[in-house]
Design an enzyme around this catalytic site. Sequence first.
Site, PDB file in Angstrom:
ATOM      1  N   ASP A   9      12.119 -10.412  -6.024  1.00 16.28           N
ATOM      2  CA  ASP A   9      11.075 -10.434  -4.991  1.00 16.28           C
ATOM      3  C   ASP A   9      11.743 -10.339  -3.620  1.00 16.28           C
ATOM      4  OD1 ASP A   9       8.897 -10.827  -3.385  1.00 16.28           O
ATOM      5  OD2 ASP A   9       8.304 -12.749  -4.251  1.00 16.28           O
ATOM      6  N   ASP A 105       7.135  -4.679  -3.262  1.00 10.71           N
ATOM      7  CA  ASP A 105       8.286  -5.526  -2.945  1.00 10.71           C
ATOM      8  C   ASP A 105       8.763  -6.394  -4.108  1.00 10.71           C
ATOM      9  OD1 ASP A 105       5.979  -7.040  -2.954  1.00 10.71           O
ATOM     10  OD2 ASP A 105       6.507  -8.233  -1.194  1.00 10.71           O
ATOM     11  N   GLU A 106       8.239  -6.179  -5.302  1.00 15.23           N
ATOM     12  CA  GLU A 106       8.639  -6.979  -6.461  1.00 15.23           C
ATOM     13  C   GLU A 106       8.877  -6.065  -7.655  1.00 15.23           C
ATOM     14  OE1 GLU A 106       6.087 -10.371  -7.295  1.00 15.23           O
ATOM     15  OE2 GLU A 106       5.135 -10.151  -5.339  1.00 15.23           O
TER      16      GLU A 106
END
Length: 405
Positions: A9, A105-106
């Site tokens: 993350d 974003d992960e």
Amino acid sequence: MDRVILHCDLNSFYASVELLDRPELKKLPVAVCGDPSSRHGIILAKNDPAKRFGVQTAETIWQAKKKCPELILLPPHHRLYRNYSQNVNAIYDEYTDLVEPFGIDESWLDVTHTLHLFGGDGAALADTLRRRVKKELGLTLSVGVSFNKVFAKLGSDYRKPDATTVISRADWRELVWPLPVGDMLYVGSAARKILGQYGVSTIGELAACPRGMLEELMGKLGGQLHDYANGLDREPVRSRHEPERVKSIGNGITFPKNLTTQAQVTAGIGLLADSVASRLRRAELYAGGVHAAIRDPAFHDRSRQRQLVSPTRLIRDISAAALELVGELWRPPSPIRALTVTAISLMPEEEAYEQTDLFTAGEVPNRKRQERLEAAMDGIRRKYGGGSIAFGTAKPEETGSSFQK
């Protein structure tokens, strides 16, 4: 053999990317936000100094400014974020071919069958990834390491920023069960509210609930949450290069002015149904159900969904179902800020026609004619532009919207 799953993350991703070129702002409270003049004035991301003032993602700018008058607001640069996301995932690709993005974003990484090439230690590999991303891209990661996707995600959320957390088979109950139930993947505000009514506030209390009771309360989701809380998640990590079956197709509009009349709402739903039907045709899919949601000016969301008598990708069917659902949620002149219409329970053409033949065989020729008509509209739009032809009551001027498919 237990799997080894990493969940990576990127910390405060949008804000972190913006601050790469603005290092003088790193110790000041900064937020990335939408444009207030177009009624999208909400916080998209914030850095750690802003978090310490209580600034939260998705709250309005005025709410954030009330908490932190010195908050520095920056506009978003979505193309830049996509480029950084691709660069980060390219680093992950060097360690496994099973990299599944979860938003921009992960990502989950399944390193079960490649870990031996990189030392055999999941936590050490997580630390290596954190060092590389920081050195090569200037961004920080929090990484969870576990034997399934749900617990790996819990691990990456457990300590931030720039940390590695291992949730192992040996000690997961001690670490996971005391956590608030809302920390677990897919436990949103609605599920949290239902569970709270039955005294369930921790993941351990959720794990102790009978599976049948949870299914009765929340349907299929209840059974999934029971399994997740008991460490039984077996969902595979899918490569991002592997095509994934589409689960829903939807569109939403935030209107320049609040909708207050039935005519405005009907027109807005008509626009959305038209867009959803067009996308279903492009994907060669049919909807087995429809979900509709409304948002009021105070950002309160309400929604309903239902299964259809027969699968469809016709504007009229999707619009009619959505209008009925919105009618259960809203009465004029209560203001509506935003509408969303989503096709759910999707299925391919052959499966859809099997069901249509079973329930409404006599309607098949008429439905096929209507589908050909709407497909012809799609062709006209591709050639002459999205606004060249509209169906029925789908009039943007009724709502003040310039929505385009």
